[in-house]
Design a protein around this motif. Structure first.
Motif, mmCIF file in Angstrom:
data_model
loop_
_atom_site.group_PDB
_atom_site.id
_atom_site.type_symbol
_atom_site.label_atom_id
_atom_site.label_comp_id
_atom_site.label_asym_id
_atom_site.label_seq_id
_atom_site.Cartn_x
_atom_site.Cartn_y
_atom_site.Cartn_z
ATOM 1 N N LEU A 161 0.828 -1.205 0.000
ATOM 2 C CA LEU A 161 0.000 0.000 0.000
ATOM 3 C C LEU A 161 0.865 1.259 0.000
ATOM 4 C CD1 LEU A 161 -2.811 -0.971 2.548
ATOM 5 C CD2 LEU A 161 -2.969 -0.878 0.050
ATOM 6 N N GLN A 162 1.960 1.225 0.720
ATOM 7 C CA GLN A 162 2.870 2.362 0.749
ATOM 8 C C GLN A 162 3.459 2.623 -0.633
ATOM 9 O OE1 GLN A 162 7.071 2.700 2.806
ATOM 10 N NE2 GLN A 162 5.457 2.923 4.338
ATOM 11 N N THR A 163 3.845 1.551 -1.305
ATOM 12 C CA THR A 163 4.404 1.695 -2.647
ATOM 13 C C THR A 163 3.372 2.232 -3.625
ATOM 14 O OG1 THR A 163 5.923 -0.140 -2.229
ATOM 15 C CG2 THR A 163 5.541 0.458 -4.529
ATOM 16 N N LEU A 164 2.150 1.704 -3.554
ATOM 17 C CA LEU A 164 1.098 2.150 -4.469
ATOM 18 C C LEU A 164 0.722 3.604 -4.220
ATOM 19 C CD1 LEU A 164 -1.240 -1.002 -4.500
ATOM 20 C CD2 LEU A 164 0.388 -0.270 -6.263
ATOM 21 N N SER A 165 0.625 4.002 -2.955
ATOM 22 C CA SER A 165 0.262 5.384 -2.663
ATOM 23 C C SER A 165 1.342 6.363 -3.107
ATOM 24 C CB SER A 165 -0.004 5.539 -1.160
ATOM 25 O OG SER A 165 1.154 5.221 -0.402
ATOM 26 N N LEU A 166 2.596 6.000 -2.862
ATOM 27 C CA LEU A 166 3.687 6.868 -3.314
ATOM 28 C C LEU A 166 3.797 6.887 -4.832
ATOM 29 C CD1 LEU A 166 6.451 6.039 -0.686
ATOM 30 C CD2 LEU A 166 5.096 8.122 -0.862
ATOM 31 N N ALA A 167 3.538 5.729 -5.461
ATOM 32 C CA ALA A 167 3.567 5.681 -6.924
ATOM 33 C C ALA A 167 2.459 6.533 -7.518
ATOM 34 C CB ALA A 167 3.446 4.236 -7.397
ATOM 35 N N ALA A 168 1.273 6.499 -6.916
ATOM 36 C CA ALA A 168 0.172 7.330 -7.404
ATOM 37 C C ALA A 168 0.501 8.812 -7.240
ATOM 38 C CB ALA A 168 -1.104 6.986 -6.646
ATOM 39 N N LEU A 169 1.094 9.158 -6.107
ATOM 40 C CA LEU A 169 1.482 10.552 -5.893
ATOM 41 C C LEU A 169 2.569 10.982 -6.866
ATOM 42 C CD1 LEU A 169 1.169 13.084 -4.125
ATOM 43 C CD2 LEU A 169 2.900 12.133 -2.604
ATOM 44 N N LEU A 170 3.522 10.094 -7.088
ATOM 45 C CA LEU A 170 4.599 10.407 -8.024
ATOM 46 C C LEU A 170 4.077 10.515 -9.449
ATOM 47 C CD1 LEU A 170 7.652 10.862 -8.205
ATOM 48 C CD2 LEU A 170 7.932 8.401 -8.543
ATOM 49 N N ALA A 171 3.082 9.700 -9.798
ATOM 50 C CA ALA A 171 2.504 9.766 -11.142
ATOM 51 C C ALA A 171 1.817 11.103 -11.380
ATOM 52 C CB ALA A 171 1.515 8.623 -11.335
ATOM 53 N N VAL A 172 1.251 11.678 -10.316
ATOM 54 C CA VAL A 172 0.607 12.983 -10.446
ATOM 55 C C VAL A 172 1.642 14.092 -10.563
ATOM 56 C CG1 VAL A 172 -0.891 14.656 -9.282
ATOM 57 C CG2 VAL A 172 -1.459 12.220 -9.232
ATOM 58 N N VAL A 173 2.703 13.980 -9.761
ATOM 59 C CA VAL A 173 3.714 15.040 -9.738
ATOM 60 C C VAL A 173 4.643 14.953 -10.934
ATOM 61 C CG1 VAL A 173 5.627 16.011 -8.407
ATOM 62 C CG2 VAL A 173 3.591 15.151 -7.230
ATOM 63 N N GLU A 174 5.208 13.762 -11.186
ATOM 64 C CA GLU A 174 6.190 13.593 -12.257
ATOM 65 C C GLU A 174 6.077 12.189 -12.837
ATOM 66 O OE1 GLU A 174 8.312 14.735 -15.020
ATOM 67 O OE2 GLU A 174 8.224 16.200 -13.374
ATOM 68 N N PRO A 175 5.217 11.976 -13.820
ATOM 69 C CA PRO A 175 4.998 10.623 -14.367
ATOM 70 C C PRO A 175 6.249 9.999 -14.979
ATOM 71 C CG PRO A 175 3.284 12.166 -15.069
ATOM 72 C CD PRO A 175 4.362 12.977 -14.445
ATOM 73 N N LEU A 176 7.144 10.795 -15.532
ATOM 74 C CA LEU A 176 8.319 10.234 -16.200
ATOM 75 C C LEU A 176 9.238 9.517 -15.211
ATOM 76 C CD1 LEU A 176 9.200 13.101 -18.724
ATOM 77 C CD2 LEU A 176 7.941 10.969 -19.140
ATOM 78 N N VAL A 177 9.332 10.043 -13.993
ATOM 79 C CA VAL A 177 10.157 9.393 -12.974
ATOM 80 C C VAL A 177 9.598 8.022 -12.631
ATOM 81 C CG1 VAL A 177 11.042 9.572 -10.630
ATOM 82 C CG2 VAL A 177 10.891 11.610 -12.057
#
Length: 255
Positions: A161-177
């Motif tokens: 869940l931690q990975t998915l939540s951070l991945a979702a946040l990162l996808a919003v902020v910077e999808p390329l990363v």
């Protein structure tokens, strides 16, 4: 036996066992199980919440660069950060409390079930040499490995869940990363899967040798056997055998 294959069969078995364990603890104490699940979810979302808090606070100051930032603009973010800090401090305490309560309840439940099942078994079952390992595991605090499995499942769900939540946040902020980091996730998952399974199988196959270590200790310290051991001068031999088994465990753990 070493493990080098990441199979869907193992994953299905893990999911099945995890679901079975969840139903068992839920039927034993639903309130503590719900608390354990909630604490795991909260701990999983805390890093993403802190990231949102930091991003929002920075955006407030950057958006008002050169101007005075009013309290009404930053107060919501401070309240959010304060709330997340409180959750970060209380979630581990709640998790520890629920785990300890469940451990006590499951110790009663599992041990009682084992004793009830043992009453129905024939005498030949207990005299069968092939059942010694099974009986030994049943006699050595059976609730301990079960709760260890529950704790590992909780840790795995929290990390997921931690990975998915951070991945979702990162996808919003910077999808390329996120796209750049995605190929690294699978090798990391496979590595930890193999490592966990190897540890489990190693501990499982140590049962006969652990029984020997307890046997050596009982001979050297037991009231009924110590006189005979001293008379026959078997202490050095038994101590050497005991130390050799423990050194074998230590060497295998260091690999």
């Amino acid at each position: 036996m070493s493990v080098t294959i990441f199979s869907t069969t193992d994953l299905k078995k893990l999911l099945f066992n995890g679901w079975w364990a969840l139903k068992l603890v839920w039927s034993t104490n639903a309130i503590m199980t719900a608390g354990l699940v909630m604490s795991a979810v909260v701990r999983a979302l805390i890093p993403a919440g802190l990231a949102v808090f930091a991003r929002g606070l920075i955006n407030v100051f950057v958006g008002n660069f050169g101007f005075t930032v009013g309290l009404d603009a930053i107060l919501p973010w401070f309240l959010l950060g304060f709330g997340i800090t409180i959750l970060e401090a209380t979630a581990p305490l709640a998790q520890r409390f629920c785990t300890q309560r469940l451990h006590d309840d499951m110790n009663i439940r599992i041990t009682s079930d084992i004793l009830s099942h043992a009453e129905k078994l024939d005498l030949a079952f207990f005299e069968n040499a092939a059942k010694r390992d099974l009986l030994d595991r049943a006699q050595q605090s059976p609730a301990e490995p079960f709760m260890a499995f529950v704790a590992e499942c909780q840790s795995g769900v929290t990390n997921l869940l931690q990975t998915l939540s951070l991945a979702a946040l990162l996808a919003v902020v910077e999808p390329l990363v996120l796209l750049a980091l995605a190929p690294l996730a699978l090798p990391y998952l496979v590595f930890h899967w193999r490592l966990s399974k190897r540890r489990y199988q190693e501990e499982y196959h140590r049962t006969p040798r652990r029984r020997w270590t307890r046997y050596f200790v009982s001979l050297l310290t037991g009231r009924q056997s110590v006189a005979e051991i001293k008379l026959l001068d078997l202490s050095p031999y038994l101590r050497t055998m005991f130390e050799s088994l423990l050194k074998e465990f230590r060497e295998r753990d260091r690999r």
